[in-house]
Design an enzyme around this catalytic site. Structure first.
Site, PDB file in Angstrom:
ATOM      1  N   HIS A 218       0.810  -1.214   0.000  1.00 49.47           N
ATOM      2  CA  HIS A 218       0.000   0.000   0.000  1.00 49.47           C
ATOM      3  C   HIS A 218       0.849   1.273   0.000  1.00 49.47           C
ATOM      4  CE1 HIS A 218       0.244  -0.353   4.551  1.00 49.47           C
ATOM      5  NE2 HIS A 218       0.513   0.930   4.378  1.00 49.47           N
TER       6      HIS A 218
ATOM      7  N   ASP B 101       0.188  -7.637   1.405  1.00 48.34           N
ATOM      8  CA  ASP B 101       0.522  -6.223   1.569  1.00 48.34           C
ATOM      9  C   ASP B 101       2.028  -6.003   1.644  1.00 48.34           C
ATOM     10  OD1 ASP B 101       0.031  -3.519   1.681  1.00 48.34           O
ATOM     11  OD2 ASP B 101      -0.248  -3.476   3.849  1.00 48.34           O
TER      12      ASP B 101
ATOM     13  N   SER C 131       4.469   2.752   7.871  1.00 49.77           N
ATOM     14  CA  SER C 131       4.241   1.538   7.094  1.00 49.77           C
ATOM     15  C   SER C 131       5.432   1.209   6.209  1.00 49.77           C
ATOM     16  CB  SER C 131       2.997   1.678   6.220  1.00 49.77           C
ATOM     17  OG  SER C 131       1.836   1.518   6.982  1.00 49.77           O
TER      18      SER C 131
END
Length: 401
Positions: free
Chosen positions: A134, A165, A261
């Site tokens: 992402h 992911d 992230s």
């Protein structure tokens, strides 16, 4: 849906983005009196301590920040050390928080794209970097990597895996400091960890905490917040990331925010044990002490496949599942794919899956995530209930088409 498809649950995704144009608002620092001498206290934890977690996805993070002033030496309840640089205990030597941060920071990068950004971890000296899908999805392939020494380089996507992911990119650089990989299977609840990345655009941030829990199941992805007005590329929004179902996630109270992230979660020896991916937000977008990381053992398996072939082969069980109701937690089989692995092994509609391998399956999401942890061709023992009786069957998983 089948057991390889993530299901909806109470997660929301927000994108990692630079601070709004104009910079940060300056605030006067609060003046605090020197703390009083620590009062003698009995060892152990008070009975009132509780952990409250509401799960909501927070993706696209950049960074971390150094935190900590006093840590129990070796986490022995009868020994408390108050010092400016608390000590982490490694297997064969002692490292301070500062030592671990200094070791890890050169291996963690900030990733910037047209739409949003995040963090990444260096895998090789010649530019391979591991991050979240992402973080790089919907960026039109135009990425810039910023290193700990302030230098920048263009980067391109090597491969992505929306199902877990994860993604690998390659920066146009050499002589990089690669991360030392640890073993996430050896983690224990209470182990000391650091999160390193670029939260809120603050690259090179380090935060400290512990492993709060293990084997969490996450359903993440599907949405992506865009960059603020005035930033280049806002109109080029691209597509939203696909949803991912991740089993075995690491929960930590090390502060993780938007921008972390793809960054590193490391143990007390400075070894990479996880890729920071999500936070629980309880209705806000900031850190509340409940963050999640993909175990490095899972990330390495996916990264190796992306580097060698650009894609990942995922295992397929061939059932659709929902959370079971009643006294027995598990995953209720709704449909069984004809001639699929589950059907060949004798599983039927109405069976309740309670374990996959040695892992408890307490719901449909857990089954989806656990199946993705295996490779096509692997045999796995499935424990299930039928007509009130427990039974076991061995299933040979196939490749998801």
């Amino acid at each position: 849906m089948d057991a390889n498809e993530p299901r909806e649950q109470g997660w929301t995704q927000f994108g990692d983005k630079p601070p709004a144009a104009g910079g940060f608002t300056r605030q006067e620092p609060a003046v605090m009196a020197p703390p009083p001498p620590p009062a003698a206290r009995k060892p152990g934890f008070s009975a009132g301590q509780k952990v409250i977690a509401g799960l909501a996805l927070a993706a696209m993070a950049i960074g971390g920040g150094v935190a900590g002033a006093a840590i129990a030496n070796g986490f022995r309840p009868d020994t408390v050390v108050s010092a400016p640089s608390p000590t982490f205990k490694a297997a064969s030597n002692a490292l301070t928080v500062a030592d671990v941060a200094k070791k890890v920071q050169p291996s963690v990068v900030m990733i910037q794209g047209q739409v949003a950004g995040g963090s990444g971890v260096v895998l090789s000296e010649d530019g391979l970097i591991l991050t979240n899908n992402h973080v790089v999805s919907g960026q039109g392939g135009q990425l810039t990597v910023k290193f700990s020494d302030g230098k920048t380089a263009k980067a391109s996507i090597v491969g992505t895996d929306p199902a877990t992911d994860l993604a690998v990119i390659r920066a146009e650089a050499s002589g990089l400091t690669k991360a030392e990989l640890g073993d996430s299977d050896q983690l224990k609840v209470g182990d000391a960890v650091l999160a390193v990345g670029s939260p809120l655009g603050l690259d090179g941030t380090v935060t400290s905490g512990i492993v709060s829990a293990l084997d969490r199941t996450l359903n993440v992805g599907g949405e992506q917040e865009r960059v603020p007005p005035g930033w280049p590329g806002r109109e080029q929004q691209g597509g939203a990331p696909e949803r991912a179902s991740i089993a075995g996630a690491i929960q930590t109270d090390a502060a993780i925010n938007s921008g972390n992230s793809g960054g590193a979660l490391v143990n007390a020896a400075g070894q990479l044990v996880g890729i920071n991916t999500a936070i629980a937000t309880a209705g806000s977008t900031g850190n509340i002490g409940v963050g999640f990381a993909i175990p490095v053992n899972t990330a390495k398996q996916v990264a190796d496949q992306l580097i060698s072939g650009g894609k990942v082969r995922h295992a397929f069980l061939g059932v659709s599942v929902t959370d079971a109701s009643g006294d027995v937690p598990g995953a209720l089989i709704g449909q069984v794919t004809e001639n699929g692995p589950a059907a060949k092994a004798g599983l039927r509609q109405g069976d309740v899956i309670t374990k996959i391998g040695d892992k408890t399956a307490d719901g449909g999401d857990t089954v989806s995530g656990l199946v993705r942890g295996f490779k096509p061709g692997q045999q796995v023992k499935i424990t299930y209930m039928r007509d009130g009786r427990t039974a076991e069957v061995t299933v040979t998983l196939e490749e998801r088409k």
